[in-house]
Design a protein around this motif. Structure first.
Motif, PDB file in Angstrom:
ATOM      1  N   PHE A 166       0.847  -1.192   0.000  1.00 45.07           N
ATOM      2  CA  PHE A 166       0.000   0.000   0.000  1.00 45.07           C
ATOM      3  C   PHE A 166       0.880   1.239   0.000  1.00 45.07           C
ATOM      4  O   PHE A 166       1.791   1.370   0.827  1.00 45.07           O
ATOM      5  N   GLY A 167       0.607   2.161  -0.929  1.00 47.81           N
ATOM      6  CA  GLY A 167       1.390   3.387  -1.019  1.00 47.81           C
ATOM      7  C   GLY A 167       0.524   4.631  -1.016  1.00 47.81           C
ATOM      8  O   GLY A 167      -0.687   4.573  -1.273  1.00 47.81           O
ATOM      9  N   ALA A 182      -2.799   3.770  -3.130  1.00 50.13           N
ATOM     10  CA  ALA A 182      -2.852   2.660  -4.078  1.00 50.13           C
ATOM     11  C   ALA A 182      -2.457   1.359  -3.402  1.00 50.13           C
ATOM     12  O   ALA A 182      -1.499   1.327  -2.621  1.00 50.13           O
ATOM     13  N   ALA A 183      -3.194   0.306  -3.707  1.00 50.94           N
ATOM     14  CA  ALA A 183      -2.801  -1.056  -3.342  1.00 50.94           C
ATOM     15  C   ALA A 183      -2.232  -1.685  -4.606  1.00 50.94           C
ATOM     16  O   ALA A 183      -2.962  -1.920  -5.575  1.00 50.94           O
ATOM     17  N   VAL A 184      -0.916  -1.920  -4.597  1.00 46.24           N
ATOM     18  CA  VAL A 184      -0.191  -2.295  -5.819  1.00 46.24           C
ATOM     19  C   VAL A 184      -0.035  -3.805  -5.866  1.00 46.24           C
ATOM     20  O   VAL A 184       0.771  -4.394  -5.138  1.00 46.24           O
ATOM     21  N   ASN A 185      -0.804  -4.427  -6.750  1.00 56.75           N
ATOM     22  CA  ASN A 185      -0.890  -5.883  -6.847  1.00 56.75           C
ATOM     23  C   ASN A 185      -0.853  -6.283  -8.326  1.00 56.75           C
ATOM     24  O   ASN A 185      -1.665  -7.067  -8.802  1.00 56.75           O
ATOM     25  N   ALA A 186       0.094  -5.711  -9.066  1.00 61.37           N
ATOM     26  CA  ALA A 186       0.080  -5.768 -10.527  1.00 61.37           C
ATOM     27  C   ALA A 186       0.684  -7.048 -11.091  1.00 61.37           C
ATOM     28  O   ALA A 186       1.602  -7.625 -10.516  1.00 61.37           O
ATOM     29  N   CYS A 187       0.177  -7.432 -12.240  1.00 68.20           N
ATOM     30  CA  CYS A 187       0.806  -8.494 -13.024  1.00 68.20           C
ATOM     31  C   CYS A 187       2.181  -8.043 -13.515  1.00 68.20           C
ATOM     32  O   CYS A 187       3.126  -8.826 -13.551  1.00 68.20           O
ATOM     33  N   GLY A 188       2.291  -6.763 -13.871  1.00 68.72           N
ATOM     34  CA  GLY A 188       3.510  -6.251 -14.489  1.00 68.72           C
ATOM     35  C   GLY A 188       4.568  -5.803 -13.503  1.00 68.72           C
ATOM     36  O   GLY A 188       4.457  -5.978 -12.289  1.00 68.72           O
ATOM     37  N   ASP A 189       5.623  -5.209 -14.061  1.00 66.21           N
ATOM     38  CA  ASP A 189       6.727  -4.654 -13.281  1.00 66.21           C
ATOM     39  C   ASP A 189       6.413  -3.211 -12.910  1.00 66.21           C
ATOM     40  O   ASP A 189       5.735  -2.498 -13.651  1.00 66.21           O
ATOM     41  N   VAL A 190       6.925  -2.769 -11.765  1.00 68.21           N
ATOM     42  CA  VAL A 190       6.746  -1.385 -11.325  1.00 68.21           C
ATOM     43  C   VAL A 190       8.025  -0.624 -11.636  1.00 68.21           C
ATOM     44  O   VAL A 190       9.117  -0.992 -11.174  1.00 68.21           O
ATOM     45  N   ILE A 191       7.892   0.434 -12.450  1.00 70.45           N
ATOM     46  CA  ILE A 191       9.031   1.181 -12.980  1.00 70.45           C
ATOM     47  C   ILE A 191       9.006   2.602 -12.436  1.00 70.45           C
ATOM     48  O   ILE A 191       7.961   3.258 -12.451  1.00 70.45           O
TER      49      ILE A 191
END
Length: 321
Positions: A166-167, A182-191
């Motif tokens: 959580f950010g 934001a609750a960051v639970n992504a399939c992708g990469d965080v850049i």
């Protein structure tokens, strides 16, 4: 104005419920006086509540709470708990025979991180709402609330997945305030959108101390999602701007650029990406200024979510990579 949390925005209350053992939780944002709401849903597998109501053509023009939750579709239950707590306190839309709190929300899939059988409940939602209204403190970040069981970079499966979280971030320009969570639970990469350097994502198959490129793996068919529809980044933008429902919807749409700037790939068929907007109506500024500032806040909230995460449940965090 050195604001660090959305709870410092006048009229906004927020709190988490966290179950560390089961790796799940929820985050509640409340505007007792009612905010103008908007929403943008771009992911292919959303789990949401009361998003149609926020469309500009619909007649309800007030939003009392946004709830971000774990538990996948089961987590929608906790949002009814928030509504019950608000009703007890006289917060809601007067419908003549009583009041109806307008509570919107979205869930992430965290059931594969901790305990599949434990999800945020009606009682948990009531607890989070009561905590927000009775003890409105700055929000914790990382492995808390809706981000407790969040993970990222999941294309190649759990062995190469990293911890999400959580950010939060708040941006200020003159009298205008735009905060984002934001609750960051992504399939992708965080850049990182400034340096273009990966912060968290799919671990490299040959070097688990570095991050591979999910887009490269996807486009070369080098990896495929072992569990479909198990990802989602869900967010809420809170601003003191005066907006109509149509304008709040536009801010949500503009804020989706933050996902494109920080998550690669984003809005996939395996994500349920959703952004809510709550506008408290205290400052009149041009719409584009609100959209740009909100996008900046959400970009930094997403980066904050993986940066503040801690290694847990078998998933390494960026801090320890």
């Amino acid at each position: 104005m050195g604001l660090t949390s959305i709870t410092q925005i006048p009229g906004i209350y927020a709190a988490h419920y966290t179950n560390e053992e089961a790796a799940t939780g929820c985050t509640v944002i409340i505007c007792p006086d009612g905010a103008t709401g908007g929403v943008d849903v771009r992911g292919g597998a959303p789990a949401t509540r009361e998003t149609d109501l926020l469309r500009p053509e619909e007649t309800v023009n007030v939003l009392h709470s946004v709830v971000l939750s774990g538990g996948s579709a089961y987590g929608l239950e906790c949002m009814s708990g928030v509504a019950h707590e608000l009703e007890k306190r006289g917060i809601g839309l007067n419908v003549g025979v009583g009041i109806v709190p307008i509570v919107s929300g979205a869930c992430i899939f965290d059931l594969a991180c901790g305990s599949f059988s434990v999800r945020p409940t009606l009682a948990n939602g009531m607890t989070a709402a009561a905590t927000a209204l009775d003890n409105n403190a700055p929000l914790e970040r990382g492995n808390v609330g809706a981000g407790t069981g969040a993970t990222v970079g999941k294309l190649a499966g759990p062995s190469r997945t990293m911890k999400g979280g959580f950010g939060e971030n708040v941006q200020v320009s003159g009298e205008l305030i735009c905060g984002a969570v934001a609750a960051v639970n992504a399939c992708g990469d965080v850049i990182d959108p400034v340096t273009n350097i990966p912060v968290a994502g799919m671990l490299d198959k040959n070097d688990p101390s570095s991050i591979a490129n999910t887009i490269d793996a996807l486009t070369t068919m080098a990896a495929s999602m072992p569990l479909s529809r198990t990802n989602t980044t869900i967010s809420c933008v809170v601003t003191n701007a005066k907006l109509t429902k149509a304008q709040a919807t536009k801010v949500a749409q503009m804020s989706a650029d933050a996902y494109a700037h920080t998550i690669k790939p984003t809005h996939t068929t395996n994500d349920g990406d959703t952004i809510f907007v709550m506008a408290t109506g205290q400052v009149e500024v041009p719409l584009d200024v609100v959209g740009v500032l909100a996008t900046q806040a959400l970009e930094q909230a997403i980066i904050d979510g993986v940066s503040k995460a801690k290694t847990a449940y078998g998933f390494i965090a960026a801090h320890d990579l």
